[in-house]
Design a protein around this motif. Structure first.
Motif, PDB file in Angstrom:
ATOM      1  N   ARG A  71       0.797  -1.075   0.107  1.00  0.00           N
ATOM      2  CA  ARG A  71       0.001  -0.085  -0.015  1.00  0.00           C
ATOM      3  C   ARG A  71       0.957   1.316  -0.036  1.00  0.00           C
ATOM      4  O   ARG A  71       0.776   2.146  -0.898  1.00  0.00           O
ATOM      5  CB  ARG A  71      -0.774   0.158   1.343  1.00  0.00           C
ATOM      6  CG  ARG A  71      -2.278   0.285   0.982  1.00  0.00           C
ATOM      7  CD  ARG A  71      -3.102  -0.185   2.286  1.00  0.00           C
ATOM      8  NE  ARG A  71      -2.579   0.071   3.580  1.00  0.00           N
ATOM      9  CZ  ARG A  71      -2.534  -0.812   4.448  1.00  0.00           C
ATOM     10  NH1 ARG A  71      -3.171  -2.085   4.458  1.00  0.00           N
ATOM     11  NH2 ARG A  71      -2.018  -0.802   5.902  1.00  0.00           N
ATOM     12  N   LEU A  72       1.870   1.237   1.061  1.00  0.00           N
ATOM     13  CA  LEU A  72       2.488   2.528   1.116  1.00  0.00           C
ATOM     14  C   LEU A  72       3.535   2.821  -0.187  1.00  0.00           C
ATOM     15  O   LEU A  72       3.683   3.916  -0.628  1.00  0.00           O
ATOM     16  CB  LEU A  72       3.392   2.554   2.278  1.00  0.00           C
ATOM     17  CG  LEU A  72       3.909   3.889   2.815  1.00  0.00           C
ATOM     18  CD1 LEU A  72       2.692   4.765   3.148  1.00  0.00           C
ATOM     19  CD2 LEU A  72       4.779   3.518   4.149  1.00  0.00           C
ATOM     20  N   LEU A 126       9.654  -9.416   0.022  1.00  0.00           N
ATOM     21  CA  LEU A 126       8.853  -9.934  -1.217  1.00  0.00           C
ATOM     22  C   LEU A 126       7.887  -9.030  -1.556  1.00  0.00           C
ATOM     23  O   LEU A 126       7.621  -8.764  -2.885  1.00  0.00           O
ATOM     24  CB  LEU A 126       8.307 -11.251  -0.928  1.00  0.00           C
ATOM     25  CG  LEU A 126       7.517 -12.062  -1.817  1.00  0.00           C
ATOM     26  CD1 LEU A 126       8.336 -12.558  -2.905  1.00  0.00           C
ATOM     27  CD2 LEU A 126       6.645 -13.183  -1.159  1.00  0.00           C
ATOM     28  N   ALA A 127       6.860  -8.305  -0.628  1.00  0.00           N
ATOM     29  CA  ALA A 127       6.072  -7.638  -1.096  1.00  0.00           C
ATOM     30  C   ALA A 127       6.493  -6.330  -1.792  1.00  0.00           C
ATOM     31  O   ALA A 127       6.028  -5.886  -2.792  1.00  0.00           O
ATOM     32  CB  ALA A 127       5.184  -7.201   0.083  1.00  0.00           C
ATOM     33  N   ALA A 128       7.709  -5.796  -1.224  1.00  0.00           N
ATOM     34  CA  ALA A 128       8.331  -4.709  -1.665  1.00  0.00           C
ATOM     35  C   ALA A 128       8.714  -4.871  -2.941  1.00  0.00           C
ATOM     36  O   ALA A 128       8.870  -4.169  -4.152  1.00  0.00           O
ATOM     37  CB  ALA A 128       9.498  -4.179  -0.844  1.00  0.00           C
ATOM     38  N   LEU A 129       9.387  -5.951  -3.391  1.00  0.00           N
ATOM     39  CA  LEU A 129      10.073  -6.273  -4.563  1.00  0.00           C
ATOM     40  C   LEU A 129       8.858  -6.576  -5.807  1.00  0.00           C
ATOM     41  O   LEU A 129       8.801  -6.132  -6.880  1.00  0.00           O
ATOM     42  CB  LEU A 129      10.337  -7.940  -4.656  1.00  0.00           C
ATOM     43  CG  LEU A 129      11.909  -8.227  -4.233  1.00  0.00           C
ATOM     44  CD1 LEU A 129      11.961  -9.533  -4.097  1.00  0.00           C
ATOM     45  CD2 LEU A 129      12.728  -7.721  -5.127  1.00  0.00           C
ATOM     46  N   GLU A 130       7.805  -7.330  -5.322  1.00  0.00           N
ATOM     47  CA  GLU A 130       6.703  -7.424  -6.184  1.00  0.00           C
ATOM     48  C   GLU A 130       5.838  -6.121  -6.635  1.00  0.00           C
ATOM     49  O   GLU A 130       5.113  -5.936  -7.600  1.00  0.00           O
ATOM     50  CB  GLU A 130       5.739  -8.313  -5.687  1.00  0.00           C
ATOM     51  CG  GLU A 130       6.350  -9.656  -5.733  1.00  0.00           C
ATOM     52  CD  GLU A 130       5.632 -10.816  -5.281  1.00  0.00           C
ATOM     53  OE1 GLU A 130       5.770 -12.139  -5.269  1.00  0.00           O
ATOM     54  OE2 GLU A 130       4.525 -10.569  -4.651  1.00  0.00           O
ATOM     55  N   GLU A 131       6.266  -5.150  -5.927  1.00  0.00           N
ATOM     56  CA  GLU A 131       5.612  -3.746  -6.184  1.00  0.00           C
ATOM     57  C   GLU A 131       6.777  -2.872  -6.976  1.00  0.00           C
ATOM     58  O   GLU A 131       6.456  -1.711  -7.447  1.00  0.00           O
ATOM     59  CB  GLU A 131       5.464  -2.812  -4.800  1.00  0.00           C
ATOM     60  CG  GLU A 131       4.207  -3.202  -3.985  1.00  0.00           C
ATOM     61  CD  GLU A 131       2.744  -3.168  -4.963  1.00  0.00           C
ATOM     62  OE1 GLU A 131       2.482  -2.263  -5.912  1.00  0.00           O
ATOM     63  OE2 GLU A 131       2.147  -4.312  -4.836  1.00  0.00           O
ATOM     64  N   GLY A 132       7.694  -3.563  -7.422  1.00  0.00           N
ATOM     65  CA  GLY A 132       8.740  -2.929  -8.051  1.00  0.00           C
ATOM     66  C   GLY A 132      10.088  -2.368  -7.498  1.00  0.00           C
ATOM     67  O   GLY A 132      10.999  -1.525  -8.224  1.00  0.00           O
ATOM     68  N   VAL A 157       3.186   6.087  -2.350  1.00  0.00           N
ATOM     69  CA  VAL A 157       4.339   7.008  -2.255  1.00  0.00           C
ATOM     70  C   VAL A 157       4.806   7.209  -3.744  1.00  0.00           C
ATOM     71  O   VAL A 157       5.252   8.329  -4.445  1.00  0.00           O
ATOM     72  CB  VAL A 157       5.537   6.746  -1.279  1.00  0.00           C
ATOM     73  CG1 VAL A 157       6.831   7.398  -1.713  1.00  0.00           C
ATOM     74  CG2 VAL A 157       5.322   6.758  -0.001  1.00  0.00           C
ATOM     75  N   ARG A 158       4.865   6.218  -4.633  1.00  0.00           N
ATOM     76  CA  ARG A 158       5.150   6.343  -5.927  1.00  0.00           C
ATOM     77  C   ARG A 158       4.072   7.093  -6.558  1.00  0.00           C
ATOM     78  O   ARG A 158       4.490   7.667  -7.574  1.00  0.00           O
ATOM     79  CB  ARG A 158       5.163   4.743  -6.429  1.00  0.00           C
ATOM     80  CG  ARG A 158       6.527   4.084  -6.188  1.00  0.00           C
ATOM     81  CD  ARG A 158       6.672   2.580  -6.600  1.00  0.00           C
ATOM     82  NE  ARG A 158       8.080   2.524  -6.819  1.00  0.00           N
ATOM     83  CZ  ARG A 158       8.467   1.538  -8.068  1.00  0.00           C
ATOM     84  NH1 ARG A 158       7.630   0.985  -8.650  1.00  0.00           N
ATOM     85  NH2 ARG A 158      10.014   1.498  -8.012  1.00  0.00           N
ATOM     86  N   GLY A 159       2.964   7.120  -6.042  1.00  0.00           N
ATOM     87  CA  GLY A 159       1.852   7.557  -6.828  1.00  0.00           C
ATOM     88  C   GLY A 159       2.037   9.425  -6.712  1.00  0.00           C
ATOM     89  O   GLY A 159       1.774  10.018  -7.724  1.00  0.00           O
ATOM     90  N   VAL A 160       2.746   9.731  -5.583  1.00  0.00           N
ATOM     91  CA  VAL A 160       3.195  11.007  -5.560  1.00  0.00           C
ATOM     92  C   VAL A 160       4.404  11.463  -6.051  1.00  0.00           C
ATOM     93  O   VAL A 160       4.473  12.392  -6.710  1.00  0.00           O
ATOM     94  CB  VAL A 160       3.191  11.157  -3.848  1.00  0.00           C
ATOM     95  CG1 VAL A 160       3.657  12.535  -3.415  1.00  0.00           C
ATOM     96  CG2 VAL A 160       1.680  11.280  -3.226  1.00  0.00           C
ATOM     97  N   VAL A 161       5.530  10.655  -5.668  1.00  0.00           N
ATOM     98  CA  VAL A 161       6.688  11.083  -6.268  1.00  0.00           C
ATOM     99  C   VAL A 161       7.238  10.464  -7.461  1.00  0.00           C
ATOM    100  O   VAL A 161       8.308  10.893  -8.107  1.00  0.00           O
ATOM    101  CB  VAL A 161       7.851  10.813  -5.032  1.00  0.00           C
ATOM    102  CG1 VAL A 161       7.349  11.410  -4.007  1.00  0.00           C
ATOM    103  CG2 VAL A 161       8.051   9.412  -5.129  1.00  0.00           C
ATOM    104  N   GLY A 162       6.550   9.272  -7.932  1.00  0.00           N
ATOM    105  CA  GLY A 162       6.733   8.698  -9.259  1.00  0.00           C
ATOM    106  C   GLY A 162       7.600   7.477  -9.070  1.00  0.00           C
ATOM    107  O   GLY A 162       8.453   7.545  -7.934  1.00  0.00           O
ATOM    108  N   ALA A 190      10.276   6.069 -10.400  1.00  0.00           N
ATOM    109  CA  ALA A 190      11.983   6.309 -10.491  1.00  0.00           C
ATOM    110  C   ALA A 190      12.275   6.805  -9.133  1.00  0.00           C
ATOM    111  O   ALA A 190      13.496   6.628  -9.095  1.00  0.00           O
ATOM    112  CB  ALA A 190      12.175   7.149 -11.547  1.00  0.00           C
ATOM    113  N   ALA A 191      11.350   7.610  -8.299  1.00  0.00           N
ATOM    114  CA  ALA A 191      12.035   8.271  -7.017  1.00  0.00           C
ATOM    115  C   ALA A 191      11.756   7.564  -5.958  1.00  0.00           C
ATOM    116  O   ALA A 191      11.953   8.154  -4.669  1.00  0.00           O
ATOM    117  CB  ALA A 191      11.197   9.812  -7.114  1.00  0.00           C
ATOM    118  N   CYS A 192      11.393   6.272  -5.878  1.00  0.00           N
ATOM    119  CA  CYS A 192      10.891   5.482  -4.854  1.00  0.00           C
ATOM    120  C   CYS A 192      11.458   4.242  -5.196  1.00  0.00           C
ATOM    121  O   CYS A 192      10.557   3.178  -5.682  1.00  0.00           O
ATOM    122  CB  CYS A 192       9.551   5.538  -4.370  1.00  0.00           C
ATOM    123  SG  CYS A 192       9.146   4.518  -2.840  1.00  0.00           S
ATOM    124  N   THR A 193      12.758   3.662  -5.244  1.00  0.00           N
ATOM    125  CA  THR A 193      13.322   2.237  -5.545  1.00  0.00           C
ATOM    126  C   THR A 193      13.743   1.625  -4.478  1.00  0.00           C
ATOM    127  O   THR A 193      14.125   0.314  -4.612  1.00  0.00           O
ATOM    128  CB  THR A 193      14.426   2.545  -6.780  1.00  0.00           C
ATOM    129  OG1 THR A 193      15.311   3.105  -6.034  1.00  0.00           O
ATOM    130  CG2 THR A 193      13.706   3.486  -7.709  1.00  0.00           C
TER     131      THR A 193
END
Lengths: 314, 314
Positions: free
Chosen positions: A193-194, A224-230, A198-203, A205-208
């Motif tokens: 979710r987070l 694993l959850a983070a990985l699957e979110e990119g 956050v990516r929705g707000v900063v893009g 490429a700015a949250c990796t």
């Protein structure tokens, strides 16, 4: 995921060592960093530019950065709490600078004795300093949103607060923001979710990158959850050393060895030679004989039939 | 996922106790089962009908099943290695019977001294026995595909072998098949892949449970992957007691407390009261003072601001 590159950012020499009372000799730190880089780890947070009286364990950070810079291909990361630290980081040639901003202001005051507004001012000053550097030698600046998943002092941290501070850090001149589960409160649904918000707000490429803990045993599930979110950079610590010394009750980084095994077994490319990584424990143990090293994979060993560089069982 | 029901199937009284040398007194087992059911756990594998000379720790299974059956709402599960065990299970009124079939035939021979063909014959005989029972009192029959993710003896276990044995178990009369990571070799990508493949062969409704281990620290990450593939029953063991005594080097069930915390924090409905679940450790510790209990959540406690029944941070 086969072959997708994922960076494991080893934070043991910074986050690990600042959490224990023992001082690791400078030469031992160099040996650790060299061994882990030789095992294929491509990014290491080697220290923090903080006053030696606060964290004597990291007093030799300038020398460590200078040494780590001589290792080909290694991204040398440091943490700085303020402009003065950033000046030292820039002077020594660190490739990546992280300034932590605790979403819980109570934690921020306890940890660095600064309000959000003060930390954002400091961040803007650091960004200006970096812009003054000649092109090609500007370190990447990351704003690290600590206590992003909850705080041992404030409890639940509202998502809206994380988002507004993520925006504020980018507006202050950060190249990207990272999410830190300083207190080990995160769960996989919250991580997904987070990151999305956050990516929705900063893009994207700015949250990796994310910095997750294993305080309640959920570290790898959250990873694993983070990985699957990119997410493509995951912090961890050799032997799980460390945590946050200023968040009572919170301890335990993700264990680099277990994370590296998980990623490799799934078919991701971390660049890491698992056998060589496991051997790095001996370097750390020799220098810190009284510090407990965690991890399951080191005890259990690699699965029978495991072939480096290929997904297991695929 | 908010409110989705997920069953945690506690396997400690069977898988846990069979792995340790200490004998737990019958009354202590009853106290454990009662306390855990009172904490909200809705399914418990309470024992195994195997000869007492092989597993003296489980010699009182008939008495334990009879007792557990008196607890309202509890699904009483048992493991049986053969028809004789199933006869005992049916006689005592167990609700769910699992017969293990090791995909690695080497492991099967080592574990139960039977080939695949022999185990499938046994399974068919058990299914016939169950069909003879009066409607309404027929236990559910699960074929448990052990070493489905790899074997410490054979190494990589081909997926095709898992699929053909899954089909064979269903053809022999099982109601469903379960996937067991007996050796702790599984990784999340493999878990997703294998669940999808097996469900493709037997149907979603005939593959709803997995038995995962935490041998290399990936237990909860694998559980997350399974959940996200639609699995609704996850095995675990209080304090992580147990593993597989016949797979050298493999140990460590998923810790029920950490799994229950993860699911609750994500918003799933497990029916479990976490505080009461954590208190069950005292019951087990009192009866088995020399057995180490694992788990991170018991040490770290629940996050500040955690509200039972709601997703944390949402």
């Amino acid at each position: 995921m086969s072959g997708t590159a994922i960076e494991i950012s080893e934070v043991g020499p910074r986050d690990g060592l600042q959490s224990i009372s023992a001082l690791m000799p400078t030469e031992a730190k160099k040996a650790w960093i060299a061994a882990e880089a030789a095992a294929g780890v491509r990014e290491i947070e080697v220290g923090s530019f903080v006053p030696a009286k606060i964290l004597p364990q990291l007093a030799d950070t300038a020398e460590i950065v200078a040494y780590a810079r001589t290792i080909p291909g290694l991204t040398v990361a440091v943490l700085v709490p303020n402009l003065k630290g950033a000046q030292a980081a820039v002077a020594t040639g660190a490739h990546k600078i992280t300034i932590p901003l605790s979403v819980s202001e109570t934690h921020s005051l306890r940890n660095v004795r600064r309000t959000h507004a003060q930390m954002l001012e400091e961040t803007a000053a650091i960004a200006a300093l970096i812009r003054e550097q000649p092109e090609g030698s500007r370190p990447k600046l990351e704003g690290g949103l600590s206590t992003a998943f909850g705080c041992t002092l404030e409890g639940i941290v509202p998502e809206a607060k994380v988002l507004s501070l993520a925006e504020a850090l980018m507006a202050a001149g950060c190249d990207e923001v990272g999410l830190s589960d300083t207190t080990g409160y995160a769960n996989p649904a919250q991580v997904r979710r987070l990151i999305r918000s956050v990516r929705g707000v900063v893009g994207d490429a700015a949250c990796t990158g994310v910095h997750l803990h294993n305080t309640r045993g959920l570290g790898l599930a959250n990873a694993l959850a983070a990985l699957e979110e990119g997410i493509t950079t995951l912090d961890s610590s050799l032997g799980g050393i460390g945590g946050c010394p200023f968040a009572p009750g919170a301890s335990g980084n993700i264990v680099t060895e277990d994370l590296a095994f998980m990623l490799a077994a799934m078919g991701y490319d971390t660049g890491i030679d698992l056998e060589r990584l496991l051997a790095v424990r001996q370097v750390v143990r020799a220098a810190l004989p009284e510090v407990e090293l965690y991890g399951f994979t080191p005890d259990a060993g690699l699965p029978k039939g495991y072939v480096p560089g290929s997904a297991y069982g695929a």
